[in-house]
Design a protein around this motif. Structure first.
Motif, PDB file in Angstrom:
ATOM      1  N   LEU A 247     -86.988 -13.574   2.708  1.00  0.00           N
ATOM      2  CA  LEU A 247     -87.898 -13.641   3.847  1.00  0.00           C
ATOM      3  C   LEU A 247     -88.279 -15.078   4.183  1.00  0.00           C
ATOM      4  N   ALA A 248     -88.521 -15.896   3.162  1.00  0.00           N
ATOM      5  CA  ALA A 248     -88.894 -17.283   3.424  1.00  0.00           C
ATOM      6  C   ALA A 248     -87.766 -18.037   4.131  1.00  0.00           C
ATOM      7  N   TRP A 249     -86.530 -17.773   3.707  1.00  0.00           N
ATOM      8  CA  TRP A 249     -85.373 -18.438   4.321  1.00  0.00           C
ATOM      9  C   TRP A 249     -85.217 -18.011   5.778  1.00  0.00           C
ATOM     10  N   LEU A 250     -85.354 -16.704   6.038  1.00  0.00           N
ATOM     11  CA  LEU A 250     -85.245 -16.198   7.408  1.00  0.00           C
ATOM     12  C   LEU A 250     -86.385 -16.702   8.276  1.00  0.00           C
ATOM     13  N   HIS A 251     -87.555 -16.827   7.683  1.00  0.00           N
ATOM     14  CA  HIS A 251     -88.690 -17.334   8.447  1.00  0.00           C
ATOM     15  C   HIS A 251     -88.438 -18.774   8.891  1.00  0.00           C
ATOM     16  N   GLU A 252     -87.874 -19.589   8.011  1.00  0.00           N
ATOM     17  CA  GLU A 252     -87.538 -20.959   8.376  1.00  0.00           C
ATOM     18  C   GLU A 252     -86.467 -20.975   9.465  1.00  0.00           C
ATOM     19  N   ALA A 253     -85.493 -20.079   9.355  1.00  0.00           N
ATOM     20  CA  ALA A 253     -84.451 -20.002  10.374  1.00  0.00           C
ATOM     21  C   ALA A 253     -85.032 -19.612  11.726  1.00  0.00           C
ATOM     22  N   PHE A 254     -86.003 -18.711  11.713  1.00  0.00           N
ATOM     23  CA  PHE A 254     -86.649 -18.301  12.960  1.00  0.00           C
ATOM     24  C   PHE A 254     -87.393 -19.476  13.591  1.00  0.00           C
ATOM     25  N   GLN A 255     -88.081 -20.269  12.787  1.00  0.00           N
ATOM     26  CA  GLN A 255     -88.823 -21.413  13.312  1.00  0.00           C
ATOM     27  C   GLN A 255     -87.890 -22.481  13.871  1.00  0.00           C
ATOM     28  N   CYS A 256     -86.662 -22.540  13.379  1.00  0.00           N
ATOM     29  CA  CYS A 256     -85.691 -23.519  13.873  1.00  0.00           C
ATOM     30  C   CYS A 256     -84.969 -23.057  15.123  1.00  0.00           C
TER      31      CYS A 256
END
Length: 449
Positions: free
Chosen positions: A38-47
């Motif tokens: 989830l943390a990795w996907l959240h960072e991807a979403f912010q990018c």
């Protein structure tokens, strides 16, 4: 896209992958998908771009963010279970150059963009350790201006020499899936990631309500496409040039590549011609075609020391070549020294002026203040890229063309009975267009003009 700082946890994991990849250049990573959480996907979403065009489902960044945690959790579960289905990309066509030819762009869905960005974050940590210095396109911390700087410095150091200007015909449409998979498997053997990439390659394209599935290519415009293109050309071109071509040369040569645009510089004409003859065979081996009309060998020797090109009349000026929207040529600096200068290429200049004309025509009935604000934004956007040392005349011409077109369509909104130039000059005093000033200097301090 501007780089977004990653969280500490994601950055630490990227560094670990990068360290392993750097320590063992032959290592094939068997397990990477456990980093996708989830943390990795959240960072991807912010990018992901907030204002990006929606895909076939019409989902926007703001709409997806309203229930972000649940959406990302659902996405993660489908990826881990292998049930994620890549939707087709929405295809649009944009003008290419000044002719009738267009470039096809594929727009993925927002969820696809997020997942592709997450995979790119994993692949970047590995391949940034492998990519060669001459590769600049779509890499973190690298830009087109850096590619131009490197090209200028190496051309100055070699005194010009001979440049092979290469054009790959429809690279993103012709990218061979089989060769790409074999290239990826040299470093990535994680089944989850490879299946995801395979799904994106086979997702299909939606155009005019119909979905079709091309046998080759990666839709230009997708988040994953630049990474796949860099991996493909890393093995087809960069590694081949560094490991097989350069060791066989007796003189200096260099390669500057930005995505699928590249030039190769040589000191000797004979070596340049040999490599130019081999290039079509090398690319043909991997399903790519070199454009015969747009690929050429150019003599760009420093004029002070240059002899005329073979078979040319005495006194002929050195040739010019184009890369990244600039025409490169030899000229005198203000101190009288021969230096490589750049100006906006004719095709890019014409295309930019045409877009301004179309916009002024479509918005000629808008309030003048609104037109002024938008034209200032367009002028600043143009100069932000083209404002390099020596390009002031092209920037000044573009500003003057913008003024002329603005007056033309203000005049025509009254059906040819609008105010004249005297009124327009008074208008410019109230709404002055920004000056196009060059800020980005390519010259080292000791060689500045």
């Amino acid at each position: 896209m501007p780089e977004t700082p990653l969280s500490a946890s994601v950055s630490t994991r990227q560094q670990r992958i990068a360290t392993l990849a750097k320590q063992d250049p032959q290592r094939a990573f068997m397990s990477l998908n456990h980093y996708l959480d989830l943390a990795w996907l959240h960072e991807a979403f912010q990018c992901t771009w907030k204002d990006g065009a929606p895909g076939v489902d019409g989902q926007t960044w703001a709409g997806y963010a309203e229930n972000l945690e649940a959406n990302l959790q659902s996405l993660l579960e489908r990826v881990k279970a292998g049930t994620y289905r890549a939707p087709p990309v929405r295809r649009v066509h944009i003008p290419k150059g000044t002719g009738t030819e267009t470039r096809s762009i594929g727009i993925p869905t927002l969820e696809d963009k997020v997942l592709q960005r997450a995979v790119v974050m994993l692949l970047e940590a590995i391949y940034e350790q492998d990519f060669y210095h001459g590769s600049y396109g779509y890499r973190p911390g690298r830009s087109a201006h850096q590619a131009l700087d490197s090209l200028w410095k190496q051309t100055m150091q070699t005194g010009g020499g001979w440049v092979v200007e290469v054009d790959i015909r429809k690279f993103f449409d012709a990218l061979d899936h089989g060769h790409l998979r074999r290239f990826l498997q040299q470093r990535v053997r994680d089944g989850v990631l490879l299946r995801l990439i395979g799904k994106w390659l086979k997702a299909g394209v939606m155009e005019d309500g119909c979905v079709w599935h091309p046998a080759s290519g990666s839709p230009q415009g997708g988040v994953i496409s630049p990474m796949l293109a860099n991996v493909f050309l890393h093995y087809v071109l960069d590694e081949w040039f560094a490991c097989e071509v350069q060791p066989r040369l007796r003189s200096r040569a260099f390669l500057i590549r930005y995505a699928d645009d590249f030039v190769i510089g040589f000191t000797r004409e004979a070596e340049a011609r040999r490599v130019m003859e081999v290039l079509p065979k090398r690319f043909g081996k991997y399903g790519l075609t070199i454009h015969p009309d747009k690929t050429r060998l150019v003599a760009v020797q420093r004029p002070l020391h240059a002899s005329p090109p073979t078979g040319s009349p005495q006194g002929e000026r050195p040739g010019t070549f184009d890369l990244l929207g600039f025409t490169h040529f030899w000229s005198r600096s203000r101190k009288g020294n021969w230096v490589v200068k750049r100006k906006t290429s004719a095709s890019r200049f014409t295309r930019a002026v045409k877009k301004i004309s179309q916009w002024c025509r479509q918005h000629r009935h808008d309030p003048i203040e609104g037109q002024y604000r938008t034209l200032c934004q367009k002028l600043r956007g143009h100069t932000a890229y083209y404002r390099i040392t020596g390009n002031s005349p092209s920037l000044w011409r573009f500003r003057e063309e913008m003024k002329r077109l603005w007056w033309k369509w203000l005049y025509r909104r009254k059906r040819g009975r609008g105010p004249g130039w005297s009124w327009f000059y008074r208008l410019l005093e109230r709404y002055p267009l920004p000056n196009a000033v060059t800020y980005h200097s390519v010259y080292p301090r000791e060689a500045k003009e």
